[in-house]
Motif scaffolding. Structure first.
Motif, PDB file in Angstrom:
ATOM      1  N   ARG A  38       0.848  -1.186   0.000  1.00 12.78           N
ATOM      2  CA  ARG A  38       0.000   0.000   0.000  1.00 12.78           C
ATOM      3  C   ARG A  38       0.878   1.228   0.000  1.00 12.78           C
ATOM      4  O   ARG A  38       2.027   1.194   0.462  1.00 12.78           O
ATOM      5  N   GLN A  39       0.313   2.300  -0.531  1.00  8.04           N
ATOM      6  CA  GLN A  39       1.080   3.533  -0.651  1.00  8.04           C
ATOM      7  C   GLN A  39       0.177   4.730  -0.435  1.00  8.04           C
ATOM      8  O   GLN A  39      -0.765   4.960  -1.199  1.00  8.04           O
ATOM      9  N   ALA A  40       0.492   5.485   0.598  1.00 10.05           N
ATOM     10  CA  ALA A  40      -0.223   6.721   0.877  1.00 10.05           C
ATOM     11  C   ALA A  40       0.441   7.861   0.110  1.00 10.05           C
ATOM     12  O   ALA A  40       1.631   7.785  -0.206  1.00 10.05           O
ATOM     13  N   GLN A  44       6.416   6.237   0.859  1.00 13.39           N
ATOM     14  CA  GLN A  44       6.905   5.090   0.113  1.00 13.39           C
ATOM     15  C   GLN A  44       5.898   3.949   0.159  1.00 13.39           C
ATOM     16  O   GLN A  44       5.127   3.816   1.116  1.00 13.39           O
ATOM     17  N   ARG A  45       5.939   3.150  -0.901  1.00  9.81           N
ATOM     18  CA  ARG A  45       5.096   1.954  -0.919  1.00  9.81           C
ATOM     19  C   ARG A  45       5.611   0.991   0.151  1.00  9.81           C
ATOM     20  O   ARG A  45       6.812   0.747   0.255  1.00  9.81           O
ATOM     21  N   GLU A  46       4.677   0.449   0.940  1.00 12.53           N
ATOM     22  CA  GLU A  46       5.078  -0.436   2.024  1.00 12.53           C
ATOM     23  C   GLU A  46       4.434  -1.808   1.863  1.00 12.53           C
ATOM     24  O   GLU A  46       3.303  -1.938   1.371  1.00 12.53           O
ATOM     25  N   LEU A  47       5.159  -2.821   2.315  1.00 13.53           N
ATOM     26  CA  LEU A  47       4.645  -4.178   2.264  1.00 13.53           C
ATOM     27  C   LEU A  47       3.560  -4.366   3.312  1.00 13.53           C
ATOM     28  O   LEU A  47       3.750  -4.007   4.473  1.00 13.53           O
ATOM     29  N   VAL A  48       2.440  -4.936   2.898  1.00 10.24           N
ATOM     30  CA  VAL A  48       1.353  -5.264   3.820  1.00 10.24           C
ATOM     31  C   VAL A  48       1.417  -6.736   4.190  1.00 10.24           C
ATOM     32  O   VAL A  48       1.368  -7.097   5.362  1.00 10.24           O
ATOM     33  N   ALA A  49       1.523  -7.595   3.182  1.00 10.20           N
ATOM     34  CA  ALA A  49       1.561  -9.036   3.408  1.00 10.20           C
ATOM     35  C   ALA A  49       2.158  -9.712   2.192  1.00 10.20           C
ATOM     36  O   ALA A  49       2.062  -9.190   1.081  1.00 10.20           O
ATOM     37  N   SER A  50       2.741 -10.896   2.409  1.00  8.21           N
ATOM     38  CA  SER A  50       3.325 -11.624   1.285  1.00  8.21           C
ATOM     39  C   SER A  50       3.282 -13.120   1.551  1.00  8.21           C
ATOM     40  O   SER A  50       3.153 -13.568   2.697  1.00  8.21           O
ATOM     41  N   GLN A 110      -2.980  -2.593 -10.889  1.00  9.17           N
ATOM     42  CA  GLN A 110      -3.228  -1.189 -11.191  1.00  9.17           C
ATOM     43  C   GLN A 110      -3.513  -0.365  -9.933  1.00  9.17           C
ATOM     44  O   GLN A 110      -3.522   0.863 -10.001  1.00  9.17           O
ATOM     45  N   GLY A 111      -3.722  -1.035  -8.816  1.00 11.16           N
ATOM     46  CA  GLY A 111      -4.024  -0.326  -7.573  1.00 11.16           C
ATOM     47  C   GLY A 111      -5.519  -0.186  -7.364  1.00 11.16           C
ATOM     48  O   GLY A 111      -6.277   0.009  -8.324  1.00 11.16           O
TER      49      GLY A 111
END
Length: 118
Positions: A38-40, A44-50, A110-111
């Motif tokens: 996710r990216q506010a 910076q874009r941050e990892l949520v889960a993988s 695409q978000g």
């Protein structure tokens, strides 16, 4: 050409739930690694889960609330988000590292916007 297409997201009240989905299509490939980021705005874009090799990983801020899942047979992944908070509001992106032949490709969806508000 392989691409990722996201669906889900939207507006939900605090404490509510949403489910994000992501489907990969467009070629012959295998999935090596799946993730949601996710990216506010302005951050910076941050990892949520993988998911990688059957192991899952979550950001501390979503542990116990979000669940990532993947279906390699269908080339899909999902992010179940429960107990949503206003601070979860932002754009979410699915990500997949895929192998096609001898090459690896890092793909992004695409978000999709998630808004948590009363």
């Amino acid at each position: 050409q392989v691409q990722l297409v996201e669906s889900g997201g939207g507006l939900v009240q605090p404490g509510g739930s949403l489910r994000l989905s992501c489907a990969a299509s467009g070629g012959i490939f295998s999935i090596v690694h799946l993730g949601w980021y996710r990216q506010a705005p302005g951050k910076q874009r941050e990892l949520v889960a993988s998911i990688s090799g059957g192991s899952t990983n979550y950001a501390d801020s979503v542990k116990g609330r979000f669940t990532i899942s993947g279906d390699n047979a269908k080339n899909t992944m999902a992010l179940q988000m429960n107990s949503l908070k206003p601070e979860d509001t932002t754009i979410y992106y699915c990500n997949a590292l895929i192998r096609s032949g001898l090459s690896l490709s890092n793909l992004w969806g695409q978000g999709t916007q998630v808004t948590v508000s009363s």
